[in-house]
Design a protein around this motif. Structure first.
Motif, PDB file in Angstrom:
ATOM      1  N   VAL A  14       0.843  -1.203   0.000  1.00 22.68           N
ATOM      2  CA  VAL A  14       0.000   0.000   0.000  1.00 22.68           C
ATOM      3  C   VAL A  14       0.874   1.247   0.000  1.00 22.68           C
ATOM      4  N   LEU A  15       1.894   1.248   0.846  1.00 22.75           N
ATOM      5  CA  LEU A  15       2.796   2.411   0.915  1.00 22.75           C
ATOM      6  C   LEU A  15       3.579   2.576  -0.386  1.00 22.75           C
ATOM      7  N   GLU A  16       4.009   1.463  -0.956  1.00 22.82           N
ATOM      8  CA  GLU A  16       4.783   1.515  -2.205  1.00 22.82           C
ATOM      9  C   GLU A  16       3.940   2.093  -3.337  1.00 22.82           C
ATOM     10  N   LEU A  17       2.691   1.617  -3.469  1.00 19.35           N
ATOM     11  CA  LEU A  17       1.820   2.110  -4.531  1.00 19.35           C
ATOM     12  C   LEU A  17       1.381   3.547  -4.274  1.00 19.35           C
ATOM     13  N   THR A  18       1.239   3.903  -2.993  1.00 20.35           N
ATOM     14  CA  THR A  18       0.895   5.291  -2.655  1.00 20.35           C
ATOM     15  C   THR A  18       2.030   6.218  -3.065  1.00 20.35           C
ATOM     16  N   TRP A  19       3.266   5.802  -2.818  1.00 16.72           N
ATOM     17  CA  TRP A  19       4.415   6.612  -3.209  1.00 16.72           C
ATOM     18  C   TRP A  19       4.494   6.742  -4.730  1.00 16.72           C
ATOM     19  N   GLU A  20       4.227   5.646  -5.458  1.00 14.55           N
ATOM     20  CA  GLU A  20       4.204   5.703  -6.924  1.00 14.55           C
ATOM     21  C   GLU A  20       3.147   6.701  -7.390  1.00 14.55           C
ATOM     22  N   HIS A  21       1.987   6.677  -6.731  1.00 14.96           N
ATOM     23  CA  HIS A  21       0.883   7.572  -7.079  1.00 14.96           C
ATOM     24  C   HIS A  21       1.296   9.032  -6.859  1.00 14.96           C
ATOM     25  N   ILE A  22       1.898   9.300  -5.704  1.00 15.47           N
ATOM     26  CA  ILE A  22       2.349  10.664  -5.387  1.00 15.47           C
ATOM     27  C   ILE A  22       3.414  11.119  -6.385  1.00 15.47           C
ATOM     28  N   SER A  23       4.312  10.211  -6.767  1.00  6.52           N
ATOM     29  CA  SER A  23       5.377  10.550  -7.721  1.00  6.52           C
ATOM     30  C   SER A  23       4.797  10.922  -9.084  1.00  6.52           C
ATOM     31  N   LEU A  24       3.832  10.128  -9.556  1.00  7.88           N
ATOM     32  CA  LEU A  24       3.202  10.418 -10.844  1.00  7.88           C
ATOM     33  C   LEU A  24       2.548  11.799 -10.836  1.00  7.88           C
ATOM     34  N   VAL A 152      -4.792  13.583  -9.068  1.00  3.29           N
ATOM     35  CA  VAL A 152      -4.803  12.468  -8.103  1.00  3.29           C
ATOM     36  C   VAL A 152      -5.846  11.439  -8.520  1.00  3.29           C
ATOM     37  N   GLY A 153      -7.018  11.917  -8.949  1.00  7.02           N
ATOM     38  CA  GLY A 153      -8.061  10.993  -9.390  1.00  7.02           C
ATOM     39  C   GLY A 153      -7.701  10.300 -10.695  1.00  7.02           C
ATOM     40  N   LEU A 154      -7.201  11.061 -11.656  1.00  2.00           N
ATOM     41  CA  LEU A 154      -6.873  10.493 -12.963  1.00  2.00           C
ATOM     42  C   LEU A 154      -5.690   9.534 -12.914  1.00  2.00           C
ATOM     43  N   ALA A 155      -4.803   9.742 -11.945  1.00  2.00           N
ATOM     44  CA  ALA A 155      -3.611   8.882 -11.843  1.00  2.00           C
ATOM     45  C   ALA A 155      -3.983   7.428 -11.564  1.00  2.00           C
ATOM     46  N   THR A 156      -5.178   7.186 -11.028  1.00  2.00           N
ATOM     47  CA  THR A 156      -5.594   5.796 -10.791  1.00  2.00           C
ATOM     48  C   THR A 156      -5.758   5.052 -12.117  1.00  2.00           C
ATOM     49  N   GLY A 167      -4.156   2.797  -8.501  1.00  2.00           N
ATOM     50  CA  GLY A 167      -5.078   2.173  -9.446  1.00  2.00           C
ATOM     51  C   GLY A 167      -4.827   0.685  -9.605  1.00  2.00           C
ATOM     52  N   GLU A 168      -3.599   0.238  -9.255  1.00  2.00           N
ATOM     53  CA  GLU A 168      -3.281  -1.202  -9.323  1.00  2.00           C
ATOM     54  C   GLU A 168      -4.271  -2.002  -8.483  1.00  2.00           C
ATOM     55  N   PHE A 169      -4.538  -1.527  -7.263  1.00  2.00           N
ATOM     56  CA  PHE A 169      -5.493  -2.208  -6.391  1.00  2.00           C
ATOM     57  C   PHE A 169      -6.898  -2.178  -6.979  1.00  2.00           C
ATOM     58  N   ILE A 170      -7.272  -1.031  -7.545  1.00  2.00           N
ATOM     59  CA  ILE A 170      -8.633  -0.882  -8.078  1.00  2.00           C
ATOM     60  C   ILE A 170      -8.867  -1.828  -9.241  1.00  2.00           C
ATOM     61  N   PHE A 171      -7.948  -1.871 -10.200  1.00  4.00           N
ATOM     62  CA  PHE A 171      -8.114  -2.753 -11.353  1.00  4.00           C
ATOM     63  C   PHE A 171      -8.025  -4.223 -10.951  1.00  4.00           C
ATOM     64  N   SER A 178     -13.346  -7.952  -5.821  1.00  4.68           N
ATOM     65  CA  SER A 178     -12.972  -7.858  -4.407  1.00  4.68           C
ATOM     66  C   SER A 178     -13.138  -6.428  -3.917  1.00  4.68           C
ATOM     67  N   ASP A 179     -14.098  -6.220  -3.022  1.00  3.02           N
ATOM     68  CA  ASP A 179     -14.324  -4.892  -2.456  1.00  3.02           C
ATOM     69  C   ASP A 179     -13.107  -4.394  -1.677  1.00  3.02           C
ATOM     70  N   GLN A 180     -12.431  -5.306  -0.975  1.00  5.79           N
ATOM     71  CA  GLN A 180     -11.269  -4.923  -0.180  1.00  5.79           C
ATOM     72  C   GLN A 180     -10.167  -4.317  -1.053  1.00  5.79           C
ATOM     73  N   LEU A 181      -9.907  -4.950  -2.187  1.00  8.05           N
ATOM     74  CA  LEU A 181      -8.870  -4.453  -3.092  1.00  8.05           C
ATOM     75  C   LEU A 181      -9.269  -3.101  -3.699  1.00  8.05           C
ATOM     76  N   ILE A 182     -10.516  -2.989  -4.091  1.00  5.37           N
ATOM     77  CA  ILE A 182     -10.984  -1.725  -4.671  1.00  5.37           C
ATOM     78  C   ILE A 182     -10.849  -0.602  -3.652  1.00  5.37           C
ATOM     79  N   LEU A 183     -11.290  -0.858  -2.417  1.00  9.14           N
ATOM     80  CA  LEU A 183     -11.199   0.156  -1.362  1.00  9.14           C
ATOM     81  C   LEU A 183      -9.752   0.474  -1.006  1.00  9.14           C
ATOM     82  N   ALA A 184      -8.868  -0.535  -1.103  1.00 10.81           N
ATOM     83  CA  ALA A 184      -7.452  -0.321  -0.789  1.00 10.81           C
ATOM     84  C   ALA A 184      -6.820   0.673  -1.753  1.00 10.81           C
ATOM     85  N   GLY A 185      -7.376   0.766  -2.966  1.00 10.48           N
ATOM     86  CA  GLY A 185      -6.886   1.761  -3.906  1.00 10.48           C
ATOM     87  C   GLY A 185      -7.659   3.056  -3.829  1.00 10.48           C
ATOM     88  N   ALA A 186      -8.972   2.947  -3.663  1.00 11.84           N
ATOM     89  CA  ALA A 186      -9.837   4.130  -3.705  1.00 11.84           C
ATOM     90  C   ALA A 186      -9.709   5.004  -2.459  1.00 11.84           C
TER      91      ALA A 186
END
Length: 210
Positions: A14-24, A152-156, A167-171, A178-186
């Protein structure tokens, strides 16, 4: 397994993907600011460029994000790397609010103030940097705020081309139903957008002329 248990058990990813999201978002916003604000200033000085510049930025906004990714894939060097492609697309989407708010902010400066500065012998460059931009700064920051929250929204969506981010979790969640995975990204993406909105809103308020 509920949402919070999933976050705790997969906190590293989660932290790794969050950092990727912030970087983008961070890289694309930096590029967009360096392009958008000068373009906004340019069209205040050259009104003939107003419609082409704002019209072009408006057209980009109407292109669906996945379609834009598809259009950019054949571009040399850019299309070869998903990260570059995502940054370019996010940069293009961020331009409209930056250009429009810069233009609106400068044009909204009281003409009497500008004329007073000109009567004092200030050059156009001095008027821009010492009068117009300081008075328009609140409106310009509002444009940065809108563009950042939008990015931030479009980066997903960037995860659809393998650029990473939340967005990795969402897709993945959509594929696995899986609701858990979608929520983990959203949820983290929404939290990032909220933090950006509140933080830049505070800056906007501080820099707005009283």
């Amino acid at each position: 397994m509920n949402f919070w248990q999933f976050i705790v058990q997969n906190h590293t990813e989660v932290l790794e993907l969050t950092w990727e999201h912030i970087s983008l978002v961070g890289i694309s916003m930096l590029i967009a600011v360096l392009i958008g604000i000068p373009l906004g200033i340019l069209i205040t000085r050259w009104p003939a460029l107003n419609k082409p510049v704002l019209g072009g930025a408006n057209i980009i906004q109407t292109i669906p994000s996945l379609a834009l990714f598809g259009f950019l894939l054949p571009v040399p060097w850019i299309g070869a790397r998903a990260g570059r492609l995502a940054v370019l697309a996010l940069t293009l989407y961020a331009l409209l609010p930056l250009i429009r708010n810069t233009y609106t902010g400068i044009r909204g400066v009281d003409r009497a103030v500008v004329e007073a500065g000109r009567a004092m012998g200030m050059t156009d460059r001095q008027l821009l940097f010492q009068v117009e931009l300081p008075l328009a700064l609140g409106v310009i920051i509002a444009g940065v705020r809108i563009a950042t929250v939008l990015s931030v929204g479009l980066a997903t969506i960037a995860a659809a081309i393998g650029a990473g981010g939340l967005g990795e979790f969402i897709f993945r969640g959509l594929a696995m139903v899986s609701d858990q995975l979608i929520l983990a990204g959203a949820v983290p993406a929404a939290a990032l957008a909220l933090v950006a909105d509140l933080g830049l809103g505070w800056v906007e308020k501080r820099l707005s002329p009283q």
